[in-house]
Scaffold this active site. Sequence first.
Site, PDB file in Angstrom:
ATOM      1  N   GLU A  33       9.615 -23.563 -19.770  1.00 43.25           N
ATOM      2  CA  GLU A  33       9.791 -22.113 -19.712  1.00 43.25           C
ATOM      3  C   GLU A  33       9.736 -21.711 -18.080  1.00 43.25           C
ATOM      4  OE1 GLU A  33       6.363 -19.817 -21.240  1.00 43.25           O
ATOM      5  OE2 GLU A  33       7.070 -18.008 -20.451  1.00 43.25           O
ATOM      6  N   ARG A 257      -0.601 -33.864 -24.758  1.00 41.23           N
ATOM      7  CA  ARG A 257      -0.237 -33.400 -23.370  1.00 41.23           C
ATOM      8  C   ARG A 257      -0.855 -34.660 -22.486  1.00 41.23           C
ATOM      9  NH1 ARG A 257       0.383 -28.019 -21.293  1.00 41.23           N
ATOM     10  NH2 ARG A 257       1.235 -27.401 -22.946  1.00 41.23           N
ATOM     11  N   LYS A 267       0.073 -24.275 -15.293  1.00 39.32           N
ATOM     12  CA  LYS A 267       0.905 -23.437 -14.423  1.00 39.32           C
ATOM     13  C   LYS A 267       0.228 -22.048 -13.947  1.00 39.32           C
ATOM     14  CE  LYS A 267       4.849 -23.983 -17.191  1.00 39.32           C
ATOM     15  NZ  LYS A 267       6.228 -23.671 -17.621  1.00 39.32           N
TER      16      LYS A 267
HETATM   17  P1  ATP Z   1       1.535 -25.277 -18.791  1.00 37.73           P
HETATM   18  O1  ATP Z   1       0.784 -25.083 -19.729  1.00 37.73           O
HETATM   19  O2  ATP Z   1       1.369 -26.021 -17.747  1.00 37.73           O
HETATM   20  O3  ATP Z   1       2.244 -23.780 -18.548  1.00 37.73           O
HETATM   21  P2  ATP Z   1       3.668 -25.483 -20.611  1.00 37.73           P
HETATM   22  O4  ATP Z   1       3.535 -26.268 -21.784  1.00 37.73           O
HETATM   23  O5  ATP Z   1       3.699 -23.960 -21.077  1.00 37.73           O
HETATM   24  O6  ATP Z   1       2.792 -25.872 -19.607  1.00 37.73           O
HETATM   25  P3  ATP Z   1       6.559 -25.646 -20.755  1.00 37.73           P
HETATM   26  O7  ATP Z   1       7.484 -24.935 -19.354  1.00 37.73           O
HETATM   27  O8  ATP Z   1       6.639 -24.764 -21.939  1.00 37.73           O
HETATM   28  O9  ATP Z   1       4.952 -25.505 -19.982  1.00 37.73           O
HETATM   29  O10 ATP Z   1       6.687 -27.119 -21.026  1.00 37.73           O
HETATM   30  C1  ATP Z   1       8.190 -27.539 -21.221  1.00 37.73           C
HETATM   31  C2  ATP Z   1       7.778 -29.039 -22.032  1.00 37.73           C
HETATM   32  O11 ATP Z   1       6.907 -29.826 -21.249  1.00 37.73           O
HETATM   33  C3  ATP Z   1       7.207 -28.780 -23.290  1.00 37.73           C
HETATM   34  O12 ATP Z   1       7.970 -29.383 -24.220  1.00 37.73           O
HETATM   35  C4  ATP Z   1       5.686 -29.126 -23.015  1.00 37.73           C
HETATM   36  O13 ATP Z   1       5.361 -29.559 -24.136  1.00 37.73           O
HETATM   37  C5  ATP Z   1       5.939 -30.278 -22.131  1.00 37.73           C
HETATM   38  N1  ATP Z   1       4.754 -30.241 -21.272  1.00 37.73           N
HETATM   39  C6  ATP Z   1       3.956 -29.158 -20.449  1.00 37.73           C
HETATM   40  N2  ATP Z   1       2.729 -29.787 -19.839  1.00 37.73           N
HETATM   41  C7  ATP Z   1       2.889 -31.042 -20.445  1.00 37.73           C
HETATM   42  C8  ATP Z   1       1.588 -31.950 -20.268  1.00 37.73           C
HETATM   43  N3  ATP Z   1       0.595 -31.835 -19.469  1.00 37.73           N
HETATM   44  N4  ATP Z   1       1.957 -33.216 -20.713  1.00 37.73           N
HETATM   45  C9  ATP Z   1       3.239 -33.414 -21.396  1.00 37.73           C
HETATM   46  N5  ATP Z   1       3.945 -32.680 -21.615  1.00 37.73           N
HETATM   47  C10 ATP Z   1       3.804 -31.273 -21.143  1.00 37.73           C
HETATM   48 MG    MG Z   2       5.083 -23.272 -22.873  1.00 41.30          MG
END
Ligand code: ATP
Ligand code: MG
Length: 553
Positions: A33, A257, A267
């Site tokens: 995102e 994760r 984020k």
């Molecule tokens: P955040 O909680 O940091 O905002 P998010 O999951 O909302 O992270 P996205 O931009 O939606 O962030 O993530 C893009 C991809 O990266 C998704 O497939 C998500 O599952 C993966 N991802 C995000 N954070 C992690 C993590 N800590 N470990 C492994 N994969 C991750």
């Molecule tokens: Mg997300």
Amino acid sequence: MSEEKSLNFLEEIIEEDLKSGKYKDIVTRFPPEPNGYLHIGHATSICLNFGLTQKYGGYTNLRFDDTNPVTEDTEYVESIKDDVRWLGFEWKNELYASDYFATLYEYAVKLISKGLAYVDDSTSEEMAQMKGTPTEPGKNSPFRDRGTEENLDLFARMKNGEFPDGSRTLRAKIDMAHANMLMRDPVLYRIKHAHHHRTGDAWCIYPMYDFAHGQSDSIEKVTHSICTLEFVPHRELYDWLIEKLEIYPSHQYEFARRNLNYTVTSKRKLLQLVNEKYVTGWDDPRMPTIAGLRRRGFTSESVRDFCDRIGIAKRENSADLGLLEFCVREHLNKIAQRRMVVFDPVKVVLTNYEEGLVEMMQSENNPEDPETTHREIPFSRELYIEREDFMENPPKKYFRLAPGQMVRLKSAYIIKCDEVIKDEHGYVTEIHCTYLPESKSGHDQSTIKVKGTLHWVSVQHAITVEVRQYDRLFQIEDPASEDGDFRDYINPESLVTVNNAYAEPSLKTAKFDERYQFLRKGYFTLDKDTSEEKMVFNRTVTLKDAWAKEMKK
Ligand code: ATP
Ligand code: MG
């Protein structure tokens, strides 16, 4: 990846799928995102998604999951593309969930026409009240049994902007008593009169995650849609929507994760650190963002190595920052150019060295490299060494410089300390030494063995540079889950700056993509704050793991 390494659970699934002929090629996607910069947790997901298609054939798309107009921005889109490329991966297609808004709208109309979705006029509070609990069923909304024609008409009018934000939603008609709370008539669309970074004001209804993600996967014919564990309960809805819409059956798989200790990887929290100026920006070298790691001097090889070593798991746990540092040390030891820089100088005068004479000493750029080149370092009568490398009253087994003791100056001569000059406060201002002319490195005829080798620079040739010594941003392992506010645990010494360090003149031509080992000091790289007036270097990592020692004390 070594051949003997056992397969992870996703590789097992994929090998099975290829063997059974279910797929000829596999398609994965990395779906960020664009509401922030990528961090080290994302790097594991990137390495996983791109790594699988590199290994098994097929391709990976980069898809921006941009269905939330309020938090997203093109700055983030650009940074994400930069970071994925820097990690060493190239996507097949650059895609945006927002490009599917028209298709998703058609999908919604199809569900309504099949009697599987309805427009609900309930407020979000009313919906929450009717939702039930994990042990009690929910209640049907009074709008649940609206006729198809009325639903189609209301949905079109939602799209046309006739209703204010929050006044209506489109919901799937599944089962308000379903054991999985996410299946209790989930919201598919909400009204939001907001400007979108790509579609502008074309839309005032936006699909929810569950009505965008799986559908985007399906449109792109993604075979293995890999996400993190919190989406396990969403899988049932993912499958239900694909089945009812009769579209390409992508499948969702979940892995744990990855978080990193001594930092935060959300984020939202990272944005807080930026906005509240605890750090200088998303690419502050203390940030666990890919941009921060890059600027700090991490190599993409070492970040990929780290992701590979921690592997993937089905249970959430934290990776050790020490391991990431180990990976970068390993790589930098192989590639870094050796240089000498004195951080806190004391002057050494070689009383028997000819005044005005300058000798060019030869020194290996990298002793780890069998084909190393050499550089020249000017040597003269007045030198700087580190103040901490001299002791007036040393303990036994002190191998650095002390009255009457000998040390070798790296790639130069053995010197002997004869006299210590102090000011009226007893502060050492100069150390007078003699050098052994027959002890020149590479031509040593002296037969003297000394235990200490010190780094040094020639006073008249040294350039002054700024050195930023970074350390971990938080003092405790898990700042996010500790009591209180994560910001209370920020390490006050996460940045220690040396304004004037004295560097050998060859560093004048330092380049941004080059890595350096400052002898006995650590690994360093040029920072973007470098200007005509001053070069700035960031410490990527120390030569040894100081924290591991600290823990054992
Ligand atoms: P955040 O909680 O940091 O905002 P998010 O999951 O909302 O992270 P996205 O931009 O939606 O962030 O993530 C893009 C991809 O990266 C998704 O497939 C998500 O599952 C993966 N991802 C995000 N954070 C992690 C993590 N800590 N470990 C492994 N994969 C991750
Ligand atoms: Mg997300």
